[in-house]
Design a protein around this motif. Structure first.
Motif, PDB file in Angstrom:
ATOM      1  N   THR A 120      -7.085  20.353  32.296  1.00 26.27           N
ATOM      2  CA  THR A 120      -6.554  19.086  31.797  1.00 26.27           C
ATOM      3  C   THR A 120      -5.656  19.325  30.588  1.00 26.27           C
ATOM      4  O   THR A 120      -4.580  18.735  30.488  1.00 26.27           O
ATOM      5  CB  THR A 120      -7.714  18.141  31.418  1.00 26.27           C
ATOM      6  OG1 THR A 120      -8.551  17.969  32.555  1.00 26.27           O
ATOM      7  CG2 THR A 120      -7.193  16.803  30.944  1.00 26.27           C
ATOM      8  N   VAL A 139      -1.703  18.253  30.440  1.00 31.19           N
ATOM      9  CA  VAL A 139      -1.248  17.336  29.386  1.00 31.19           C
ATOM     10  C   VAL A 139      -0.227  18.030  28.486  1.00 31.19           C
ATOM     11  O   VAL A 139       0.795  17.437  28.103  1.00 31.19           O
ATOM     12  CB  VAL A 139      -2.453  16.801  28.575  1.00 31.19           C
ATOM     13  CG1 VAL A 139      -2.004  16.056  27.338  1.00 31.19           C
ATOM     14  CG2 VAL A 139      -3.310  15.915  29.448  1.00 31.19           C
ATOM     15  N   GLY A 140      -0.466  19.281  28.142  1.00 28.03           N
ATOM     16  CA  GLY A 140       0.481  20.028  27.317  1.00 28.03           C
ATOM     17  C   GLY A 140       1.819  20.222  28.001  1.00 28.03           C
ATOM     18  O   GLY A 140       2.880  20.123  27.373  1.00 28.03           O
ATOM     19  N   VAL A 179       3.210  18.310  30.393  1.00 26.07           N
ATOM     20  CA  VAL A 179       3.921  17.026  30.472  1.00 26.07           C
ATOM     21  C   VAL A 179       4.492  16.643  29.113  1.00 26.07           C
ATOM     22  O   VAL A 179       5.661  16.260  28.984  1.00 26.07           O
ATOM     23  CB  VAL A 179       2.986  15.924  31.025  1.00 26.07           C
ATOM     24  CG1 VAL A 179       3.615  14.548  30.884  1.00 26.07           C
ATOM     25  CG2 VAL A 179       2.641  16.204  32.482  1.00 26.07           C
ATOM     26  N   THR A 180       3.671  16.771  28.082  1.00 27.14           N
ATOM     27  CA  THR A 180       4.123  16.433  26.731  1.00 27.14           C
ATOM     28  C   THR A 180       5.262  17.358  26.295  1.00 27.14           C
ATOM     29  O   THR A 180       6.267  16.898  25.732  1.00 27.14           O
ATOM     30  CB  THR A 180       2.950  16.519  25.730  1.00 27.14           C
ATOM     31  OG1 THR A 180       1.896  15.702  26.195  1.00 27.14           O
ATOM     32  CG2 THR A 180       3.384  16.088  24.352  1.00 27.14           C
ATOM     33  N   GLY A 181       5.123  18.647  26.542  1.00 25.59           N
ATOM     34  CA  GLY A 181       6.174  19.600  26.183  1.00 25.59           C
ATOM     35  C   GLY A 181       7.459  19.361  26.948  1.00 25.59           C
ATOM     36  O   GLY A 181       8.564  19.468  26.396  1.00 25.59           O
ATOM     37  N   LEU A 241       8.516  16.439  28.176  1.00 25.81           N
ATOM     38  CA  LEU A 241       9.145  15.226  27.626  1.00 25.81           C
ATOM     39  C   LEU A 241       9.792  15.502  26.272  1.00 25.81           C
ATOM     40  O   LEU A 241      10.905  15.029  25.997  1.00 25.81           O
ATOM     41  CB  LEU A 241       8.100  14.109  27.500  1.00 25.81           C
ATOM     42  CG  LEU A 241       7.568  13.541  28.818  1.00 25.81           C
ATOM     43  CD1 LEU A 241       6.438  12.555  28.545  1.00 25.81           C
ATOM     44  CD2 LEU A 241       8.691  12.874  29.605  1.00 25.81           C
ATOM     45  N   LEU A 242       9.101  16.258  25.450  1.00 26.90           N
ATOM     46  CA  LEU A 242       9.646  16.579  24.129  1.00 26.90           C
ATOM     47  C   LEU A 242      10.870  17.488  24.240  1.00 26.90           C
ATOM     48  O   LEU A 242      11.877  17.295  23.538  1.00 26.90           O
ATOM     49  CB  LEU A 242       8.567  17.243  23.265  1.00 26.90           C
ATOM     50  CG  LEU A 242       8.888  17.439  21.795  1.00 26.90           C
ATOM     51  CD1 LEU A 242       9.146  16.103  21.123  1.00 26.90           C
ATOM     52  CD2 LEU A 242       7.747  18.158  21.105  1.00 26.90           C
ATOM     53  N   THR A 295      13.815  20.956  29.166  1.00 28.61           N
ATOM     54  CA  THR A 295      12.612  20.400  29.801  1.00 28.61           C
ATOM     55  C   THR A 295      11.710  21.519  30.318  1.00 28.61           C
ATOM     56  O   THR A 295      10.494  21.498  30.123  1.00 28.61           O
ATOM     57  CB  THR A 295      13.006  19.465  30.961  1.00 28.61           C
ATOM     58  OG1 THR A 295      13.860  18.439  30.461  1.00 28.61           O
ATOM     59  CG2 THR A 295      11.782  18.838  31.592  1.00 28.61           C
ATOM     60  N   ALA A 354       8.119  22.417  28.785  1.00 27.13           N
ATOM     61  CA  ALA A 354       6.922  22.331  29.640  1.00 27.13           C
ATOM     62  C   ALA A 354       6.124  23.627  29.598  1.00 27.13           C
ATOM     63  O   ALA A 354       4.888  23.614  29.547  1.00 27.13           O
ATOM     64  CB  ALA A 354       7.330  22.005  31.071  1.00 27.13           C
ATOM     65  N   GLY A 402       4.516  23.900  26.119  1.00 30.85           N
ATOM     66  CA  GLY A 402       3.462  22.875  26.030  1.00 30.85           C
ATOM     67  C   GLY A 402       2.234  23.232  26.856  1.00 30.85           C
ATOM     68  O   GLY A 402       1.101  22.972  26.449  1.00 30.85           O
ATOM     69  N   GLY A 405      -1.283  23.655  25.182  1.00 29.85           N
ATOM     70  CA  GLY A 405      -2.367  22.767  25.628  1.00 29.85           C
ATOM     71  C   GLY A 405      -3.570  23.525  26.144  1.00 29.85           C
ATOM     72  O   GLY A 405      -4.719  23.161  25.889  1.00 29.85           O
TER      73      GLY A 405
END
Length: 101
Positions: free
Chosen positions: A45, A49-50, A52-54, A56-57, A71, A75, A78, A82
């Motif tokens: 998990t 999450v890391g 997806v967040t990475g 987007l950032l 991107t 990713a 991240g 994560g």
């Protein structure tokens, strides 16, 4: 009278032998047993999450034609971050007491 005396002596003899500890009994003692507990589910998990967040950032911070590269790099970074954070937070020590001979 004789039967009552014999019965009384037998009962008192049984009471004395029951009160004495036997040699065959080992002394039991308490031992604290600890082990590391972790679940792989939270690591997966954290990786997702890391990522997806990475992603987007990375997309938000990159500009021009490098949005796809930003991107992908975001990713990847991240996901690694994560996973490491989830792995560090997930492992804990669980202890309990056991009686051993």
């Amino acid at each position: 009278m004789r039967k009552k005396l014999i019965a009384t002596l037998m009962c008192s003899a049984l009471a004395v032998t029951a009160a004495l500890p036997t040699v065959a009994q080992a002394e039991r003692h308490r031992v604290k047993v600890c082990r590391d507990v972790s679940s792989r589910g939270s690591r997966n998990t954290g990786t997702v999450v890391g990522a997806v967040t990475g992603g987007l950032l990375g997309n938000a911070l990159s500009h021009g034609g490098g949005k796809t590269g930003g991107t992908i790099i975001g990713a990847g970074v991240g996901a690694v971050a994560g996973h490491q954070i989830a792995k560090h937070n997930d492992t804990h020590v669980r202890c309990h007491w056991e009686y051993r001979d």
